[in-house]
Scaffold this motif. Structure first.
Motif: not given
Length: 246
Positions: A25, A128, A207, A209-215, A217
């Protein structure tokens, strides 16, 4: 001569599917069919419409995993001999490829060069619009080993070495387009060399924040980069370098 460099993500078998979903992703790629005796290998394939060559592979492993490098070469036996002369150790000679270890501990492989590759994949826009691109492998080298280990990688690749903005870093840049360049980091401790992935980002916070939404940390915010860990706990960094590679 190195024809192509692969960033190889080794991830625990128990979390492998989750990691494949995450890395595919954030790099805008699709996982290939699995291969290997235990279906442990795959390649992350760019969108065919981009006419770009793949540069990331993944492997399900026992243990915690990490990152290693694959170098596509024309002549594996002569490449092995050259690396051994530079101080590498031969770990395994498999049919079609060889596994080696750098003088201070980083695993890498020589693999057969296939058809000539096209250009690496471009930067990917997140939800975004922030751009990011996996374009660097950072070699984390123990303080006492830094000079010799850096010289090994510089000589092995034949790439151009230059100083970075901070004294504990230097860069190895390929002379021809490759999926990744190398950052050499002198650690403040003595331990075997390891590697982690860096992504160049137009907006590191977005970036992250996006990665955190995908799992992922968020581990630590630094001035010019953010340290993250993926769903299996493997560290990687989001840097403020230009994702276009300029």
């Amino acid at each position: 001569m190195i024809r192509w460099v692969w960033a190889f993500l080794d991830r625990p078998a128990a979390r492998f599917d989750e990691c494949v979903g995450f890395w595919s992703t954030i790099t805008g790629t699709a996982p290939s069919e699995r291969r290997g005796a235990e279906r442990e290998f795959l390649t992350l394939l760019p969108d065919p419409a981009l006419f770009a060559a793949a540069g990331i592979k993944m492997q399900a492993v026992t243990g915690l995993g990490g990152v290693h490098l694959d170098f596509d070469v024309e002549d594996i036996p002569s490449s092995v001999r050259y690396a051994l002369d530079l101080g590498a150790d031969l770990v395994a000679n498999h049919p079609g490829y060889a596994v080696l270890r750098s003088p201070y501990g980083q695993l890498f492989c020589f693999t057969p060069a296939g058809p000539e590759k096209s250009h690496p994949a471009p930067a990917l826009a997140g939800p975004d619009g922030a751009l990011s691109r996996l374009d660097q492998v950072c070699l984390d080298i123990g303080a006492a080993d830094y000079y010799d280990e850096s010289r090994f990688w510089t000589t092995l690749t034949g790439w151009d070495q230059s100083e970075a903005s901070l004294p504990e870093f230097s860069r190895l840049r390929p002379k021809e387009p490759q999926p990744v360049q190398f950052l050499l980091q002198r650690l403040g401790e003595d331990r075997p060399t390891t590697a982690h992935i860096d992504l160049a980002c137009s907006d590191t916070a977005a970036t992250a924040a996006w990665h955190q939404s995908l799992g992922a940390t968020l581990v630590e915010r630094r001035t010019h980069w953010i340290v993250m860990s993926d769903p299996a706990g493997a560290p990687y960094c989001l840097t403020s370098r230009d994702p276009h590679g300029h």
